[in-house]
Each structure stands twice: as structure tokens, then as C-alpha cells.
Write a protein that holds these residues in place. Structure first.
Motif, PDB file in Angstrom:
ATOM      1  N   MET A   1      29.086  35.392 -54.708  1.00 57.96           N
ATOM      2  CA  MET A   1      28.458  34.219 -54.651  1.00 57.96           C
ATOM      3  C   MET A   1      29.524  33.189 -54.873  1.00 57.96           C
ATOM      4  O   MET A   1      30.100  32.303 -53.923  1.00 57.96           O
ATOM      5  N   ARG A   2      30.530  33.287 -55.741  1.00 57.65           N
ATOM      6  CA  ARG A   2      31.656  32.393 -56.053  1.00 57.65           C
ATOM      7  C   ARG A   2      32.662  32.610 -55.005  1.00 57.65           C
ATOM      8  O   ARG A   2      33.426  31.647 -54.811  1.00 57.65           O
ATOM      9  N   MET A   3      32.814  33.723 -54.317  1.00 55.61           N
ATOM     10  CA  MET A   3      33.545  33.959 -53.536  1.00 55.61           C
ATOM     11  C   MET A   3      33.374  32.869 -52.099  1.00 55.61           C
ATOM     12  O   MET A   3      34.441  32.467 -51.454  1.00 55.61           O
ATOM     13  N   ARG A   4      32.173  32.917 -51.690  1.00 58.19           N
ATOM     14  CA  ARG A   4      31.627  31.907 -50.601  1.00 58.19           C
ATOM     15  C   ARG A   4      32.128  30.429 -50.973  1.00 58.19           C
ATOM     16  O   ARG A   4      32.462  29.703 -50.274  1.00 58.19           O
ATOM     17  N   ARG A   5      31.843  30.260 -52.177  1.00 54.19           N
ATOM     18  CA  ARG A   5      31.946  28.775 -52.638  1.00 54.19           C
ATOM     19  C   ARG A   5      33.396  28.191 -52.515  1.00 54.19           C
ATOM     20  O   ARG A   5      34.054  27.447 -52.120  1.00 54.19           O
ATOM     21  N   SER A   6      34.302  29.443 -52.902  1.00 60.26           N
ATOM     22  CA  SER A   6      35.966  29.354 -53.068  1.00 60.26           C
ATOM     23  C   SER A   6      36.339  29.105 -51.737  1.00 60.26           C
ATOM     24  O   SER A   6      37.134  28.423 -51.366  1.00 60.26           O
ATOM     25  N   VAL A   7      35.612  29.823 -50.621  1.00 62.80           N
ATOM     26  CA  VAL A   7      36.146  29.756 -49.229  1.00 62.80           C
ATOM     27  C   VAL A   7      35.793  28.458 -48.710  1.00 62.80           C
ATOM     28  O   VAL A   7      36.547  27.972 -47.915  1.00 62.80           O
ATOM     29  N   LEU A   8      34.607  27.795 -48.972  1.00 58.87           N
ATOM     30  CA  LEU A   8      34.002  26.767 -48.419  1.00 58.87           C
ATOM     31  C   LEU A   8      34.979  25.543 -48.932  1.00 58.87           C
ATOM     32  O   LEU A   8      35.468  24.764 -48.059  1.00 58.87           O
ATOM     33  N   ILE A   9      35.338  25.654 -50.138  1.00 57.63           N
ATOM     34  CA  ILE A   9      36.433  24.587 -50.838  1.00 57.63           C
ATOM     35  C   ILE A   9      37.793  24.677 -50.059  1.00 57.63           C
ATOM     36  O   ILE A   9      38.370  23.681 -49.902  1.00 57.63           O
ATOM     37  N   LEU A  10      38.134  25.969 -50.075  1.00 50.33           N
ATOM     38  CA  LEU A  10      39.490  26.059 -49.526  1.00 50.33           C
ATOM     39  C   LEU A  10      39.534  25.600 -47.700  1.00 50.33           C
ATOM     40  O   LEU A  10      40.505  25.235 -47.485  1.00 50.33           O
ATOM     41  N   LEU A  11      38.404  26.059 -47.200  1.00 50.63           N
ATOM     42  CA  LEU A  11      38.317  25.447 -45.834  1.00 50.63           C
ATOM     43  C   LEU A  11      38.170  23.794 -45.855  1.00 50.63           C
ATOM     44  O   LEU A  11      38.747  23.361 -44.800  1.00 50.63           O
ATOM     45  N   LEU A  12      37.680  23.322 -46.618  1.00 46.02           N
ATOM     46  CA  LEU A  12      37.772  21.674 -46.897  1.00 46.02           C
ATOM     47  C   LEU A  12      38.990  21.367 -46.914  1.00 46.02           C
ATOM     48  O   LEU A  12      39.582  20.341 -46.271  1.00 46.02           O
ATOM     49  N   PHE A  13      39.836  21.927 -48.269  1.00 42.90           N
ATOM     50  CA  PHE A  13      41.250  21.506 -48.252  1.00 42.90           C
ATOM     51  C   PHE A  13      42.268  21.989 -46.874  1.00 42.90           C
ATOM     52  O   PHE A  13      42.964  20.919 -46.415  1.00 42.90           O
ATOM     53  N   LEU A  14      41.852  22.992 -46.379  1.00 39.58           N
ATOM     54  CA  LEU A  14      42.679  23.215 -45.054  1.00 39.58           C
ATOM     55  C   LEU A  14      42.421  22.191 -44.066  1.00 39.58           C
ATOM     56  O   LEU A  14      43.357  21.622 -43.401  1.00 39.58           O
ATOM     57  N   LEU A  15      41.106  21.837 -43.843  1.00 35.13           N
ATOM     58  CA  LEU A  15      40.555  20.754 -42.785  1.00 35.13           C
ATOM     59  C   LEU A  15      41.314  19.385 -43.155  1.00 35.13           C
ATOM     60  O   LEU A  15      41.820  18.558 -42.328  1.00 35.13           O
ATOM     61  N   PHE A  16      41.162  19.086 -44.462  1.00 40.72           N
ATOM     62  CA  PHE A  16      41.791  17.830 -45.063  1.00 40.72           C
ATOM     63  C   PHE A  16      43.272  17.842 -44.568  1.00 40.72           C
ATOM     64  O   PHE A  16      44.091  16.880 -44.224  1.00 40.72           O
ATOM     65  N   ILE A  17      44.050  19.088 -44.846  1.00 35.44           N
ATOM     66  CA  ILE A  17      45.392  18.945 -44.362  1.00 35.44           C
ATOM     67  C   ILE A  17      45.580  18.960 -42.741  1.00 35.44           C
ATOM     68  O   ILE A  17      46.475  18.316 -42.357  1.00 35.44           O
ATOM     69  N   ILE A  18      44.722  19.545 -42.049  1.00 37.86           N
ATOM     70  CA  ILE A  18      44.935  19.418 -40.491  1.00 37.86           C
ATOM     71  C   ILE A  18      44.514  17.942 -40.128  1.00 37.86           C
ATOM     72  O   ILE A  18      45.368  17.663 -38.951  1.00 37.86           O
ATOM     73  N   GLU A  19      43.738  17.093 -40.841  1.00 38.05           N
ATOM     74  CA  GLU A  19      43.492  15.831 -40.341  1.00 38.05           C
ATOM     75  C   GLU A  19      44.822  14.893 -40.351  1.00 38.05           C
ATOM     76  O   GLU A  19      44.832  14.087 -39.473  1.00 38.05           O
ATOM     77  N   ASP A  20      45.652  15.273 -41.049  1.00 38.77           N
ATOM     78  CA  ASP A  20      46.960  14.414 -41.160  1.00 38.77           C
ATOM     79  C   ASP A  20      48.155  15.086 -40.600  1.00 38.77           C
ATOM     80  O   ASP A  20      49.083  14.430 -39.908  1.00 38.77           O
ATOM     81  N   THR A  21      48.143  16.363 -40.338  1.00 38.07           N
ATOM     82  CA  THR A  21      49.160  16.979 -39.638  1.00 38.07           C
ATOM     83  C   THR A  21      49.249  17.303 -38.269  1.00 38.07           C
ATOM     84  O   THR A  21      50.136  17.035 -37.567  1.00 38.07           O
ATOM     85  N   ILE A  22      48.330  18.112 -37.855  1.00 40.69           N
ATOM     86  CA  ILE A  22      47.985  18.305 -36.495  1.00 40.69           C
ATOM     87  C   ILE A  22      47.199  17.691 -35.631  1.00 40.69           C
ATOM     88  O   ILE A  22      47.503  17.132 -34.491  1.00 40.69           O
TER      89      ILE A  22
END
Length: 176
Positions: A1-22
Motif C-alpha cells: 500500500m505504502r509503495m503505491r503512495r510513494s510511487v505517486l508522490i515520486l511521480l508528482l516530484f518527477l513531473l514537477f521537475i519536468i515542468e521546468d526542465t524539459i
């Protein structure tokens, strides 16, 4: 359970970085000042429909504050408020367990319009926006809505699957 939540939060951080870099490299120069890519908000809209509006509210508040601190230093809390409240309101209206593609794309369009309208209202109250609403709608909000629509189409199937699995695991955990 916690694994999927962690993946969701990591995905959001990755998208946050992509918004400004790529994404600035991919958006044409003529549209650079018109389109404001907000990939994190699109995922938060998916979370509000397929998982739960309270989770989307917390994610919207936290990632909106991150947007305020990193990108928009004029008013701290404006994006946090707009992301969190619009995700929650959209979740109140569209809480459907298996929302089909047309409905989800409507959610993305309405959510984008609602968030941008809230930001325009906040900026107008503090005299940071001099243009009228119809000008901002035509020159900023509609191009951004169309961009969010296209990104929502690309993310629909993988996000829906992952969020449905997260919801099933949450139900199993609550039942146990």
C-alpha cells in the motif's frame, strides 16, 4: 500500500521537475508566454476522480506551495490555494469510480479553467493583473487548457490503472 503512495508522490516530484526542465524546450517560443504547463495539477485531477478528493486536496496544497516557492514568488499560497481548492471542488462534483475518457477530459478542462480563474481572481485582488478576464481567458487560459487536455489524453490509461490499483489496496487495508 505504502509503495503505491510513494510511487505517486515520486511521480508528482518527477513531473514537477519536468515542468521546468524539459517542457520549456518542447513548447514553441511563440507560445512560451501563453502556455503554462502544470503536469502535477493534471495528475492531481486524476487523483481526485479515481482515488479521493481529500488526498487530492492535500497533494494540491503541498505541490501548489512548492510551485509558489520555486516558480511564483509574488504571492506565496496563491497556487497552493487554487490547486487544493479546485481539486477538492472537482472531486465533489465528479467522484466516479470508473470515469470514462470523455468525462475525465471534461474534468481536466474544467479543473484547468477553475484553477486559472482562481489565480486570475487572486492576482486581480492584489493588482498583479491589469488585463480583463476575457483577454486572459483567450490568451492564456484556453491555450493552457488545450495543452492540459493533450497531456491528459497521454496520461489517461497509465494513471487510471495505477490509481484504481491504489484504491483497491486502500479498500483492502480498510477492511482488514
Amino acid at each position: 500500500m505504502r509503495m503505491r503512495r510513494s510511487v505517486l508522490i515520486l511521480l508528482l516530484f518527477l513531473l514537477f521537475i519536468i515542468e521546468d526542465t524539459i517542457l520549456p524546450w518542447l513548447i514553441p517560443n511563440a507560445w512560451e508566454m501563453r502556455i503554462i504547463p502544470d503536469l502535477v495539477f493534471i495528475v492531481i485531477l486524476f487523483v481526485t476522480v479515481y482515488h479521493h478528493r481529500h488526498t487530492a486536496l492535500i497533494l494540491g496544497l503541498s505541490f501548489g506551495m512548492l510551485h509558489d516557492v520555486v516558480f511564483y514568488g509574488r504571492i506565496l499560497g496563491a497556487h497552493s490555494f487554487a490547486m487544493g481548492l479546485s481539486a477538492y471542488l472537482i472531486g465533489l462534483i465528479f467522484q466516479i469510480p470508473r470515469a470514462p475518457l470523455p468525462l475525465m477530459m471534461t474534468v481536466v478542462l474544467l479543473g484547468s479553467l477553475l484553477e486559472d480563474s482562481m489565480l486570475f481572481a487572486i492576482y486581480s485582488v492584489f493588482n498583479l493583473s491589469k488585463e480583463p478576464y476575457n483577454w486572459a481567458l483567450l490568451h492564456h487560459m484556453l491555450p493552457t487548457m488545450l495543452f492540459h487536455f493533450a497531456i491528459g489524453l497521454l496520461l489517461y490509461i497509465p494513471l487510471r490503472r495505477q490509481l484504481e490499483l491504489l484504491k483497491k489496496e486502500t479498500r483492502k487495508e480498510e477492511a482488514a
